[in-house]
Design an enzyme around this catalytic site. Sequence first.
Site, PDB file in Angstrom:
ATOM      1  N   SER A   1      -3.359   9.464   9.464  1.00  0.00           N
ATOM      2  CA  SER A   1      -1.993   8.945   9.394  1.00  0.00           C
ATOM      3  C   SER A   1      -1.152   9.449  10.570  1.00  0.00           C
ATOM      4  O   SER A   1      -1.510   9.222  11.719  1.00  0.00           O
ATOM      5  CB  SER A   1      -1.417   9.349   8.036  1.00  0.00           C
ATOM      6  OG  SER A   1      -0.251   8.650   7.760  1.00  0.00           O
TER       7      SER A   1
ATOM      8  N   ASP B   1      -5.128  -0.682   2.760  1.00  0.00           N
ATOM      9  CA  ASP B   1      -4.145   0.324   3.174  1.00  0.00           C
ATOM     10  C   ASP B   1      -2.802  -0.330   3.473  1.00  0.00           C
ATOM     11  O   ASP B   1      -2.671  -1.121   4.402  1.00  0.00           O
ATOM     12  CB  ASP B   1      -4.686   1.039   4.422  1.00  0.00           C
ATOM     13  CG  ASP B   1      -3.974   2.343   4.713  1.00  0.00           C
ATOM     14  OD1 ASP B   1      -2.774   2.445   4.393  1.00  0.00           O
ATOM     15  OD2 ASP B   1      -4.622   3.241   5.271  1.00  0.00           O
TER      16      ASP B   1
ATOM     17  N   HIS C   1      -4.813   4.160   1.823  1.00  0.00           N
ATOM     18  CA  HIS C   1      -4.425   5.313   2.639  1.00  0.00           C
ATOM     19  C   HIS C   1      -4.972   6.661   2.142  1.00  0.00           C
ATOM     20  O   HIS C   1      -5.472   7.464   2.923  1.00  0.00           O
ATOM     21  CB  HIS C   1      -2.899   5.384   2.691  1.00  0.00           C
ATOM     22  CG  HIS C   1      -2.353   5.948   3.956  1.00  0.00           C
ATOM     23  ND1 HIS C   1      -2.530   5.352   5.180  1.00  0.00           N
ATOM     24  CD2 HIS C   1      -1.651   7.078   4.198  1.00  0.00           C
ATOM     25  CE1 HIS C   1      -1.946   6.079   6.116  1.00  0.00           C
ATOM     26  NE2 HIS C   1      -1.405   7.130   5.545  1.00  0.00           N
TER      27      HIS C   1
END
Length: 405
Positions: free
Chosen positions: A178, A347, A380
């Site tokens: 991320s 995601d 995610h």
Amino acid sequence: MALQAFCVLVTMIMAIAHQAYGSSRGSVGLVSGFIDPPIVGICSTSVIIHGYKCQEIDVKTQDGFILNMQRIPEGRAGGGDTKRQPVLIQHGVLVDGMTWLLNPPEQNLPLILADKGFDVWIANARGTRYSCRHTSLQPYEPGFWNWSWDELVVFDLPAVFDYVYSQTGQKAHYVGHSLGTLIALASFSEGLLVDKLKSAVLLSPIAYLGHMNSALDVAAAKAFVEITTLFGMAEFNPKGEPVTNFLRALCDYPGVDCYDLLTSISGKNCCLNASTVDLFLKNEPQSTSTKNMVHLAQTVRDGVLAKYNYGNPDFNMMHYGEAKPPIYNLSNIPHDLPIFISYGGQDALSDVRDVELLLDSLKFHDVDKLTIQYIKDYAHADFIMGVNAKDIVYNQVVSFFNHQH
Ligand SMILES: *[C@@H]1O[C@H](CO)[C@@H](O)[C@H](O)[C@H]1NC(C)=O
Ligand SMILES: *[C@@H]1O[C@H](CO)[C@@H](O)[C@H](O)[C@H]1NC(C)=O
Ligand SMILES: *[C@@H]1O[C@H](CO)[C@@H](O)[C@H](O)[C@H]1NC(C)=O
């Protein structure tokens, strides 16, 4: 649209805090993170209990922050006296290094890497629980929070890379998740780190953010405005009263489902373990600076990867000598840097269309230096906490590392 989508990220993480901590938490937000170097830290709570060696380390950045790191020098079987390849692991925004360690040892990335023979270093960004220290500033002073992810690029990453290099004499492999991918890409594009870097693994990569998708757009857009006007230059503490109050208001918006935000915002994670999610909610989220959140929102809104925008041409001129903030040009990433990118079809934060933009900016990369993995069912959080991440992702990461010489 893009702007709204970003706020969904903010909303999610804060709302998790809201659920996890409820209203009983006091208004200690401004001083919450200030503690001495950890005695009971991530090593003792999450590594040593599993039978691994682990060392707590403090690293100072050039702008005076003291960052906490964990070093896991060897696997359970020992053998750390032989020379091992260092790997540096960098978490994303609003969490800290502990998120990597929430699954059982045979399922989490740092301990798997240690068992596979790597010398594992876990970084914790400024502002998070154990890295909330500075040589002259205190967390209750606005100057302490006067930074965005530009400073993670210029100060935090170089500090930890330099330290690992000074201790091991070797170039490190990197793993980011991320925001840990965004700051790495920005660094590489500026020619930073690359002389101390062997290869980079980017999980749930974030560079362009224009396509984040979620049902919470309307409330989230409002959230952005309030973030900037309410909090000013300050700690963005998801557990503090101002942020939780603000969230509680958001949760009253029609259509906002605060009971399943992990899903409705990070995407439909296929493979999380309920015990791990409980642990996650106990340990995260962590503080960051409001300026960092605003910079992320700008990244979404403007659709380009650029330095922090001071909001008017004069201020930008003062800081950059240009009316607009300079961009990070990802085409400048050295074309022979070995990169492994893994992204998920579910995601909501690292949207497939945004990853495609990222891949397009890497189109001149040496073909044999770029490995891309697409996992249809992953969202995610699956990349850090998925029960099957070892089989699907981490084994590929290990084999990618083992192919670099
Ligand atoms: C879920 O986590 C718990 C606690 O760490 C562990 O005992 C259990 O085996 C995990 N379940 C799966 C399916 O991995
Ligand atoms: C924040 O840093 C900038 C320089 O980057 C400086 O101009 C400004 O005065 C600082 N603000 C505070 C509150 O420290
Ligand atoms: C980025 O760099 C590439 C090659 O160096 C150049 O062709 C391109 O125009 C640059 N992009 C921007 C937006 O400046």
